[in-house]
Design an enzyme around this catalytic site. Sequence first.
Site, PDB file in Angstrom:
ATOM      1  N   GLU A 287      -0.332  14.129   8.488  1.00  0.00           N
ATOM      2  CA  GLU A 287       1.126  14.150   8.602  1.00  0.00           C
ATOM      3  C   GLU A 287       1.685  15.559   8.391  1.00  0.00           C
ATOM      4  O   GLU A 287       2.847  15.724   8.008  1.00  0.00           O
ATOM      5  CB  GLU A 287       1.733  13.168   7.596  1.00  0.00           C
ATOM      6  CG  GLU A 287       1.293  11.734   7.817  1.00  0.00           C
ATOM      7  CD  GLU A 287       1.854  10.766   6.795  1.00  0.00           C
ATOM      8  OE1 GLU A 287       3.046  10.423   6.915  1.00  0.00           O
ATOM      9  OE2 GLU A 287       1.115  10.370   5.883  1.00  0.00           O
TER      10      GLU A 287
ATOM     11  N   SER B 183       3.418   7.087   8.241  1.00  0.00           N
ATOM     12  CA  SER B 183       3.807   7.469   9.603  1.00  0.00           C
ATOM     13  C   SER B 183       3.147   6.617  10.673  1.00  0.00           C
ATOM     14  O   SER B 183       3.004   7.034  11.815  1.00  0.00           O
ATOM     15  CB  SER B 183       3.492   8.947   9.856  1.00  0.00           C
ATOM     16  OG  SER B 183       4.211   9.774   8.977  1.00  0.00           O
TER      17      SER B 183
ATOM     18  N   ASP C 140      10.906  -0.981   2.480  1.00  0.00           N
ATOM     19  CA  ASP C 140      10.939  -1.681   3.760  1.00  0.00           C
ATOM     20  C   ASP C 140      10.684  -3.170   3.536  1.00  0.00           C
ATOM     21  O   ASP C 140       9.722  -3.546   2.855  1.00  0.00           O
ATOM     22  CB  ASP C 140       9.881  -1.112   4.704  1.00  0.00           C
ATOM     23  CG  ASP C 140      10.094   0.377   4.987  1.00  0.00           C
ATOM     24  OD1 ASP C 140      11.202   0.873   4.709  1.00  0.00           O
ATOM     25  OD2 ASP C 140       9.153   1.024   5.475  1.00  0.00           O
TER      26      ASP C 140
ATOM     27  N   SER D  85       9.801   9.636   2.197  1.00  0.00           N
ATOM     28  CA  SER D  85      11.097   9.189   2.694  1.00  0.00           C
ATOM     29  C   SER D  85      12.220   9.759   1.842  1.00  0.00           C
ATOM     30  O   SER D  85      12.375   9.379   0.685  1.00  0.00           O
ATOM     31  CB  SER D  85      11.181   7.661   2.685  1.00  0.00           C
ATOM     32  OG  SER D  85      12.469   7.259   3.103  1.00  0.00           O
TER      33      SER D  85
END
EC number: 6.3.2.4
Length: 386
Positions: free
Chosen positions: A14, A194, A314, A334
């Site tokens: 990432e 990701s 989430d 995040s």
Amino acid sequence: MKKVGVIFGGRSVEHEVSVITGMQIIENIDKTKYQVVPIYITKEGKWLIGECLLDFKNFKNNNLKDAKEIFMTPSHGNFNLYANPEEVGLFGKKILDTIDIIFPALHGTHGEDGSIQGLFELMDIPYVGGGVLASSVGMDKILMKDVFKANNLPIVDFYWFYRSDWKDNNESIVNNIENKLKYPVFVKPANLGSSIGINIAKDREGLIKAIEIAVNYDRKIIIEQAVQNPREINCAVLGYDEEIITSLCEEPLGWEDVLTFEDKYVKSNSKGTKTSGERRIIPADISDELRERIEDLAKKSFKAIDGRGTSRIDFLIDQEQNVFINEINTLPGSIGFYLWEGKGYPFKKLVDKLIDIALVTHEEKKKNMYNYDANLFNRIQYGGKM
């Protein structure tokens, strides 16, 4: 004026996402209060500083020749950035800069997983985001779900195994998965974000193929029961201890099986609005009762891993309005700035708040005792005899 070291890049798949996050943070730090020191970790693991790191174009064009390699020490209270001794020689400048607080923007392995947070703890320097424990638990999807389960928080059924076991007992593992879960299932590396290495399997052939992909990214693999025809709703939390608030809720659009890397970072560049042409709806079109349930679970999950700073949680909502926590994404994975704008925290104010939290929690840590005079050396003889 305090100097904030923004660390980004890193030895992770990432890497590029982290660079973008780092640039966003640098752009939105209040320059009247803080001086920014960009610290870039290359894909090979070298630490660099320099003015050229402030311009995103230099990363796109691979024009970082003016950056200088630096070293940091885990010694307590030493916040200096040292030059490479092989480059400066005997009489060169050995200390290139000194920082007061660190804002990590490292996604994934070696940055989001508690690794680098351990260095900051040894240095005893204030840093933004969760500590070693919160970062590592938030990164490892298996440990995360175990913690949520222990706190009676709703999660989907799951099964996990080691890569080494897959090589020797793949048929047995597939049978165990099929005995515990029903297709479709999600196959994920336990420690990655990701959407990299994540696939959905709808039958045995697809399961084996998805596992063969996932084992390339981690030694631990998790298989999750898929929720049929779900809605995904996300909500962020900001603060520390009991002083926490929730953001607006969002609903990503076009979410069917799994959002790809491109969905998250290439197609979704704009702020969401209540239009179907955007990649997300903010605020999510849900009832007040459902929103309150989600906000309550978001706070509880944040506290369960001992989070601080900000994290995005989430959720998956099934047809009967049952809510399941899918995962928690700690900072810097995040920052979720778009979730906070409607709550009175535009990006610049959010960054400022995160730095304030880091400073406050660091002062709180100073209240701990780290010495205990037991006079043990004089009370015990060598060999263990009193």
